[in-house]
Motif scaffolding. Structure first.
Motif, PDB file in Angstrom:
ATOM      1  N   LEU A 167      41.149  37.431  47.703  1.00 14.60           N
ATOM      2  CA  LEU A 167      40.214  37.860  46.666  1.00 14.60           C
ATOM      3  C   LEU A 167      39.012  36.926  46.590  1.00 14.60           C
ATOM      4  O   LEU A 167      37.934  37.323  46.148  1.00 14.60           O
ATOM      5  CB  LEU A 167      40.916  37.924  45.309  1.00 14.60           C
ATOM      6  CG  LEU A 167      40.188  38.717  44.221  1.00 14.60           C
ATOM      7  CD1 LEU A 167      40.082  40.183  44.613  1.00 14.60           C
ATOM      8  CD2 LEU A 167      40.894  38.596  42.886  1.00 14.60           C
ATOM      9  N   ALA A 168      39.199  35.680  47.019  1.00 14.08           N
ATOM     10  CA  ALA A 168      38.109  34.713  46.987  1.00 14.08           C
ATOM     11  C   ALA A 168      37.056  34.981  48.057  1.00 14.08           C
ATOM     12  O   ALA A 168      36.042  34.292  48.107  1.00 14.08           O
ATOM     13  CB  ALA A 168      38.658  33.295  47.162  1.00 14.08           C
ATOM     14  N   PHE A 169      37.279  35.992  48.914  1.00 16.14           N
ATOM     15  CA  PHE A 169      36.263  36.370  49.892  1.00 16.14           C
ATOM     16  C   PHE A 169      35.151  37.189  49.243  1.00 16.14           C
ATOM     17  O   PHE A 169      34.160  37.525  49.904  1.00 16.14           O
ATOM     18  CB  PHE A 169      36.884  37.169  51.039  1.00 16.14           C
ATOM     19  CG  PHE A 169      37.829  36.361  51.884  1.00 16.14           C
ATOM     20  CD1 PHE A 169      37.644  34.996  52.047  1.00 16.14           C
ATOM     21  CD2 PHE A 169      38.890  36.967  52.525  1.00 16.14           C
ATOM     22  CE1 PHE A 169      38.511  34.253  52.827  1.00 16.14           C
ATOM     23  CE2 PHE A 169      39.763  36.232  53.311  1.00 16.14           C
ATOM     24  CZ  PHE A 169      39.576  34.861  53.458  1.00 16.14           C
ATOM     25  N   SER A 170      35.306  37.540  47.980  1.00 18.63           N
ATOM     26  CA  SER A 170      34.288  38.312  47.277  1.00 18.63           C
ATOM     27  C   SER A 170      34.182  37.818  45.841  1.00 18.63           C
ATOM     28  O   SER A 170      34.933  36.937  45.419  1.00 18.63           O
ATOM     29  CB  SER A 170      34.641  39.810  47.306  1.00 18.63           C
ATOM     30  OG  SER A 170      33.612  40.580  46.719  1.00 18.63           O
ATOM     31  N   ASP A 171      33.251  38.388  45.084  1.00 15.68           N
ATOM     32  CA  ASP A 171      33.111  38.062  43.670  1.00 15.68           C
ATOM     33  C   ASP A 171      34.263  38.696  42.902  1.00 15.68           C
ATOM     34  O   ASP A 171      34.582  39.868  43.117  1.00 15.68           O
ATOM     35  CB  ASP A 171      31.776  38.603  43.159  1.00 15.68           C
ATOM     36  CG  ASP A 171      31.295  37.863  41.928  1.00 15.68           C
ATOM     37  OD1 ASP A 171      32.071  37.795  40.952  1.00 15.68           O
ATOM     38  OD2 ASP A 171      30.164  37.359  41.943  1.00 15.68           O
ATOM     39  N   HIS A 172      34.885  37.960  41.984  1.00 13.41           N
ATOM     40  CA  HIS A 172      36.102  38.459  41.325  1.00 13.41           C
ATOM     41  C   HIS A 172      35.833  39.515  40.255  1.00 13.41           C
ATOM     42  O   HIS A 172      36.714  40.309  39.931  1.00 13.41           O
ATOM     43  CB  HIS A 172      36.886  37.294  40.713  1.00 13.41           C
ATOM     44  CG  HIS A 172      36.104  36.478  39.730  1.00 13.41           C
ATOM     45  ND1 HIS A 172      35.771  36.952  38.475  1.00 13.41           N
ATOM     46  CD2 HIS A 172      35.593  35.221  39.816  1.00 13.41           C
ATOM     47  CE1 HIS A 172      35.102  36.019  37.825  1.00 13.41           C
ATOM     48  NE2 HIS A 172      34.967  34.960  38.612  1.00 13.41           N
ATOM     49  N   ARG A 173      34.644  39.541  39.636  1.00 16.00           N
ATOM     50  CA  ARG A 173      34.238  40.571  38.674  1.00 16.00           C
ATOM     51  C   ARG A 173      35.153  40.654  37.432  1.00 16.00           C
ATOM     52  O   ARG A 173      35.262  41.705  36.792  1.00 16.00           O
ATOM     53  CB  ARG A 173      34.183  41.940  39.339  1.00 16.00           C
ATOM     54  CG  ARG A 173      33.261  42.035  40.566  1.00 16.00           C
ATOM     55  CD  ARG A 173      33.644  43.233  41.422  1.00 16.00           C
ATOM     56  NE  ARG A 173      32.818  43.487  42.566  1.00 16.00           N
ATOM     57  CZ  ARG A 173      32.879  42.842  43.727  1.00 16.00           C
ATOM     58  NH1 ARG A 173      33.732  41.821  43.878  1.00 16.00           N
ATOM     59  NH2 ARG A 173      32.109  43.177  44.743  1.00 16.00           N
ATOM     60  N   VAL A 174      35.828  39.578  37.100  1.00 16.57           N
ATOM     61  CA  VAL A 174      36.782  39.607  35.994  1.00 16.57           C
ATOM     62  C   VAL A 174      36.115  39.992  34.675  1.00 16.57           C
ATOM     63  O   VAL A 174      36.692  40.714  33.848  1.00 16.57           O
ATOM     64  CB  VAL A 174      37.485  38.236  35.864  1.00 16.57           C
ATOM     65  CG1 VAL A 174      38.192  38.105  34.520  1.00 16.57           C
ATOM     66  CG2 VAL A 174      38.496  38.063  36.994  1.00 16.57           C
ATOM     67  N   SER A 183      34.677  47.179  45.076  1.00 20.12           N
ATOM     68  CA  SER A 183      34.578  46.894  43.647  1.00 20.12           C
ATOM     69  C   SER A 183      35.593  47.708  42.850  1.00 20.12           C
ATOM     70  O   SER A 183      36.159  47.217  41.868  1.00 20.12           O
ATOM     71  CB  SER A 183      33.159  47.214  43.143  1.00 20.12           C
ATOM     72  OG  SER A 183      32.216  46.297  43.653  1.00 20.12           O
ATOM     73  N   THR A 184      35.845  48.943  43.275  1.00 20.81           N
ATOM     74  CA  THR A 184      36.792  49.802  42.561  1.00 20.81           C
ATOM     75  C   THR A 184      38.179  49.197  42.548  1.00 20.81           C
ATOM     76  O   THR A 184      38.837  49.126  41.504  1.00 20.81           O
ATOM     77  CB  THR A 184      36.834  51.201  43.202  1.00 20.81           C
ATOM     78  OG1 THR A 184      35.533  51.804  43.097  1.00 20.81           O
ATOM     79  CG2 THR A 184      37.850  52.090  42.504  1.00 20.81           C
ATOM     80  N   TRP A 185      38.641  48.738  43.716  1.00 12.32           N
ATOM     81  CA  TRP A 185      40.004  48.196  43.730  1.00 12.32           C
ATOM     82  C   TRP A 185      40.078  46.821  43.076  1.00 12.32           C
ATOM     83  O   TRP A 185      41.110  46.463  42.493  1.00 12.32           O
ATOM     84  CB  TRP A 185      40.604  48.211  45.135  1.00 12.32           C
ATOM     85  CG  TRP A 185      40.270  47.102  46.088  1.00 12.32           C
ATOM     86  CD1 TRP A 185      39.478  47.191  47.179  1.00 12.32           C
ATOM     87  CD2 TRP A 185      40.776  45.754  46.081  1.00 12.32           C
ATOM     88  NE1 TRP A 185      39.435  45.976  47.845  1.00 12.32           N
ATOM     89  CE2 TRP A 185      40.228  45.086  47.191  1.00 12.32           C
ATOM     90  CE3 TRP A 185      41.638  45.059  45.236  1.00 12.32           C
ATOM     91  CZ2 TRP A 185      40.494  43.754  47.484  1.00 12.32           C
ATOM     92  CZ3 TRP A 185      41.914  43.713  45.522  1.00 12.32           C
ATOM     93  CH2 TRP A 185      41.346  43.082  46.644  1.00 12.32           C
ATOM     94  N   ILE A 186      38.976  46.044  43.119  1.00 11.62           N
ATOM     95  CA  ILE A 186      38.986  44.758  42.424  1.00 11.62           C
ATOM     96  C   ILE A 186      39.060  44.977  40.914  1.00 11.62           C
ATOM     97  O   ILE A 186      39.795  44.271  40.204  1.00 11.62           O
ATOM     98  CB  ILE A 186      37.749  43.922  42.797  1.00 11.62           C
ATOM     99  CG1 ILE A 186      37.858  43.447  44.259  1.00 11.62           C
ATOM    100  CG2 ILE A 186      37.600  42.717  41.876  1.00 11.62           C
ATOM    101  CD1 ILE A 186      36.667  42.658  44.757  1.00 11.62           C
ATOM    102  N   LEU A 187      38.318  45.959  40.401  1.00  9.12           N
ATOM    103  CA  LEU A 187      38.401  46.276  38.977  1.00  9.12           C
ATOM    104  C   LEU A 187      39.798  46.754  38.606  1.00  9.12           C
ATOM    105  O   LEU A 187      40.320  46.425  37.535  1.00  9.12           O
ATOM    106  CB  LEU A 187      37.362  47.340  38.617  1.00  9.12           C
ATOM    107  CG  LEU A 187      35.889  46.926  38.733  1.00  9.12           C
ATOM    108  CD1 LEU A 187      34.987  48.107  38.388  1.00  9.12           C
ATOM    109  CD2 LEU A 187      35.576  45.740  37.841  1.00  9.12           C
ATOM    110  N   TRP A 188      40.407  47.546  39.485  1.00 14.57           N
ATOM    111  CA  TRP A 188      41.785  48.003  39.242  1.00 14.57           C
ATOM    112  C   TRP A 188      42.734  46.816  39.254  1.00 14.57           C
ATOM    113  O   TRP A 188      43.617  46.690  38.394  1.00 14.57           O
ATOM    114  CB  TRP A 188      42.202  49.022  40.303  1.00 14.57           C
ATOM    115  CG  TRP A 188      43.643  49.430  40.172  1.00 14.57           C
ATOM    116  CD1 TRP A 188      44.153  50.422  39.395  1.00 14.57           C
ATOM    117  CD2 TRP A 188      44.766  48.826  40.846  1.00 14.57           C
ATOM    118  NE1 TRP A 188      45.521  50.483  39.534  1.00 14.57           N
ATOM    119  CE2 TRP A 188      45.922  49.513  40.412  1.00 14.57           C
ATOM    120  CE3 TRP A 188      44.904  47.788  41.754  1.00 14.57           C
ATOM    121  CZ2 TRP A 188      47.197  49.184  40.870  1.00 14.57           C
ATOM    122  CZ3 TRP A 188      46.164  47.453  42.202  1.00 14.57           C
ATOM    123  CH2 TRP A 188      47.307  48.152  41.761  1.00 14.57           C
TER     124      TRP A 188
END
Length: 215
Positions: A48-55, A18-23
């Motif tokens: 990125l589509a292997f997880s929730d994008h959290r945009v 989650s940390t790197w996706i938020l970054w």
């Protein structure tokens, strides 16, 4: 709490994901081009589509990083704020339905700090559900007044919920349908049909994300 900018709670699996996706979201335009590739499984595409994008959580995590905060700090602030925001949102919904701040406080404590949330402390996308109570609150006001602005507010809240957690977008859709049938059944067109139209508008707005996952 003394290491809020250098350590994450629980483990080094999903929290760091989650940390790197938020970054990543804070430094790239979402839903276009190489944004979908993320930072994993090179040279493959679309990881990125292997997880929730959290945009949607960029609203919280983005400014922290843009102002110089570390990605870990942004993650931790987002994580901790989800508890407070969920509690406040549930309080608002509880108060709106009952007109009792005591009932709202109980609702907020239960929704914000229940065992399910604690058991998923490592899964940020399952904790970010604070937009959903506000969406239902807007619906309750809409069926009382039938003012379009409240329907628009519902759509915005549900859209932000879908952008914050794809899980809850799909989990909440049938609940919203059942809510409309029960609470708006006396006004078929201004009630049920209008709510369904607002839901359709949200899904259309989310098409770039949904089609990306389909691909």
């Amino acid at each position: 709490i003394g290491r809020i900018s250098t350590a994450v709670p629980h483990d080094l699996g999903d929290p760091l994901l989650s940390t790197w996706i938020l970054w990543w979201n804070a430094h790239h335009i979402p839903f276009v081009g190489t944004w979908w590739d993320g930072l994993s499984f090179f040279p493959g595409h679309g990881s990125l589509a292997f997880s929730d994008h959290r945009v949607g959580l960029t609203l919280i995590a983005g400014p922290i990083q843009w102002l110089g905060g570390s990605p870990v700090l942004a993650y931790n602030v987002t994580l901790l704020s989800s508890f407070a925001l969920c509690a406040l949102a549930a309080h608002a919904l509880g108060w709106l339905v009952t007109r009792s701040h005591a009932a709202g406080a109980v609702s907020g404590l239960i929704f914000g700090f229940n065992p399910f949330r604690i058991s998923h402390i490592a899964h940020l996308e399952l904790l970010a559900v604070f937009w959903l109570p506000l969406a239902f609150a807007a619906l309750h006001v809409y069926v009382r007044r039938f003012e379009v602005r409240w329907l628009v507010l519902f759509a915005v809240c549900w859209l932000l919920q879908g952008l914050s957690s794809g899980y809850y977008l799909f989990y909440s859709a049938p609940v919203i349908g059942l809510w409309a049938v029960w609470f708006a059944r006396d006004r078929l067109w201004r009630g049920v049909a209008a709510v369904m139209l607002a839901c359709a508008a949200v899904l259309i707005a989310l098409l770039p994300a949904l089609l990306g996952y389909k691909t």
